[in-house]
Structure formats: C-alpha cells, structure tokens
Design an enzyme around this catalytic site. Structure first.
Site, PDB file in Angstrom:
ATOM      1  N   GLY A 156      -4.500  -2.645  -2.625  1.00 10.61           N
ATOM      2  CA  GLY A 156      -5.546  -2.374  -1.641  1.00 10.61           C
ATOM      3  C   GLY A 156      -6.919  -2.793  -2.142  1.00 10.61           C
ATOM      4  O   GLY A 156      -7.240  -2.673  -3.312  1.00 10.61           O
ATOM      5  N   THR A 157      -7.730  -3.314  -1.252  1.00 10.50           N
ATOM      6  CA  THR A 157      -9.141  -3.624  -1.482  1.00 10.50           C
ATOM      7  C   THR A 157      -9.806  -3.483  -0.115  1.00 10.50           C
ATOM      8  O   THR A 157      -9.099  -3.480   0.896  1.00 10.50           O
ATOM      9  CB  THR A 157      -9.329  -5.071  -1.963  1.00 10.50           C
ATOM     10  N   THR A 158     -11.034  -3.370   0.062  1.00  5.96           N
ATOM     11  CA  THR A 158     -12.216  -3.309  -0.787  1.00  5.96           C
ATOM     12  C   THR A 158     -12.957  -2.025  -0.439  1.00  5.96           C
ATOM     13  O   THR A 158     -12.937  -1.605   0.713  1.00  5.96           O
ATOM     14  CB  THR A 158     -13.093  -4.559  -0.534  1.00  5.96           C
TER      15      THR A 158
END
Length: 279
Positions: free
Chosen positions: A53-55
């Site tokens: 997962g990002t951001t």
C-alpha cells in the site's frame, strides 16, 4: 495456541501475576508466535507475494493534524485492491497510516491500537504523544527481520498533543525508518512510493498555521499529484466513487471525513485539474 498452557486449562502464571503496561511485551511472553516479526519466513525475498500500500500524507494545522491516504494496493505490476483503507485512528487523539506490506501493516495498526488501550487500562492514564511514538518505533523495529526479506512496513504517526511545549504546535507528526528510527517532522510529511511527488506538491503550497479545511484540500491535491506520477498510487476514482481516506486529530478527538465531505473535496480537485492539469 499460546505457548506454555497447562492442558488442564489453568492459565500460566504470567496471566495472573502483576502485568506490564506494554501489551506487545506481554504477548512476547504469552504467545510470541503471534507477533508479526516473530513468524518464520521462507528463505529469499518475499516482496511480491503480498499486496503493498501507498501513499500517506500528514499535515500539521492550526487545530491539530490532517492525515490522508490513497486507496490503492499493488502486487508487482497488478492492482491488488482499489479500496484499501490505510489511515486509521490509533486512539482518541492520534492517527496512524501505513505504507508497505498491507497485511502486516494492518496487523501492526491493530496491535498498536491494543497497545495504547492496554496501557490506559493498566496505568489509568494515556501515554504522552512522544510515548506513543516510541512504542510504535519499537514495534517497527521488531519487524526488521521480515523487512529484510521484503515484507517491510513503514508507518506515519500524527496526533494532537494534549500537553504541548508550544500550544501553537499541538499537531505533531512522526516518521519512521524500516529499522525503527523515529523522527519528528515539521509541517508535513509523506510516506510510500508516491511520497516524493506528494511532498514536492506540499512544499510549494504549505504554510504554517494552515486551517484544517485548507489542509484537507492540500492533502487531496498532494495525493492527486502523487498518483499523476506514481503508478502505485491511486487517484480519485470518480467512476467507482472511491476517494482518499482523510482523518483529522484535534482537541475534539479524531474524526474521519464522511463520504459526502470527501466526495465534495475530491471532485473539486478533479474539476480544478481538468481546467488546469498542471495544478
């Protein structure tokens, strides 16, 4: 099952003796195999076997802090999820967001929430904001072995300080490195693969003492800019009505923006970029 249990069903002594205020420390005695960093892993790198997962971005405001996260999780070159939630309340006055291996990150968030609640129940008082950040740093450090095999998690922690040294700076932000290093940030911070672009956007627009309302708009715009240049970051999805998770932490506590509120902000940002793609 936790190690050391009597087959008769009698609880081991560490359940009935005077306990520690740290739930993580208690769990390391009662059931160490349940801690994310204590699980055996196969040899070699494992970076592409789980969604990442990002951001995440965080902004200090005149009233506290704003934290926002995009909704995309990736697995290699594939989109593993379009609606993952990476920003959560840590307790009544603080927020935590995660970037990295999604499964371990979500587990880390839940463990941290229990850690803070357990401390309050044992000690009868809330940890200071610095104390919370230090507890989280120790938990990140405990995952170092898995991180070295590609299952890294890096959190972003922010909250409203109930006893600030400077009342004008009650909103505080803490970042971490993969080895558990703890750093207090000034004004704003971002983590994840899109953080470079998000921070570049905030660098031009952020001003000390920004209002919470303006900071929410800045956070969504920063995520939009990150998504514009980073394939792992998801921008506002107008078709599916999937927008960033945005939360605030102020003297009134933590609060997540409602679907209607974030839809309004996100659609304003999208409309603005249609008229001026460069921002």
């Amino acid at each position: 099952m936790a190690t050391g249990f009597d087959p008769s069903g009698r609880l081991p002594d560490f359940f009935t003796s005077t306990g520690t205020s740290s739930f993580t420390q208690f769990l390391s005695q009662a059931a160490p195999e349940l801690l994310p960093g204590r699980r055996p892993l196969p040899p070699g790198l494992s970076a592409d076997v789980a969604p990442h997962g990002t951001t995440i971005v965080a902004i200090a405001t005149a009233d506290g802090v704003v934290m926002a996260g995009d909704r995309r999780a990736t697995m290699g070159n594939l989109i593993a999820s379009r609606d993952i939630k990476k920003v959560h309340p840590a307790d009544a006055y603080s927020l935590i967001g995660i970037a990295g291996t999604a499964g371990i990150g979500i587990e880390l968030i839940r463990l941290f929430q229990v850690e803070l609640e357990h401390y309050e129940k044992i000690e009868g008082a809330m940890l200071s904001l610095d104390g919370k950040a230090n507890r989280l740093a120790a938990m990140v450090r405990g995952n170092l072995g898995a991180a070295m095999q590609g299952l890294a998690v890096v959190p972003l922690f922010a909250g409203y300080d109930l006893s600030p040294a400077d009342p004008a700076k009650a909103g505080r932000i803490f970042s971490f490195d993969v080895a558990g290093g703890l750093y207090e940030e000034t004004g704003y911070e971002a983590i994840g693969s899109g953080s470079l672009f998000a921070k570049a956007a905030l660098k031009k627009r952020y001003r000390a003492g920004v209002s919470t309302e303006d900071a929410i708009r800045l956070a969504v715009e920063a995520l939009y800019d990150a998504a514009d240049d980073d394939t792992a970051t998801g921008g506002p999805d107008v078709t599916r009505k999937i927008y960033p998770v945005v939360m605030t932490a102020t003297a009134a506590g933590t609060q997540r923006l409602s679907d209607d509120e974030i839809t309004t902000v996100a659609e304003q940002v999208v409309q603005g970029r249609m008229e001026n793609p460069g921002g």
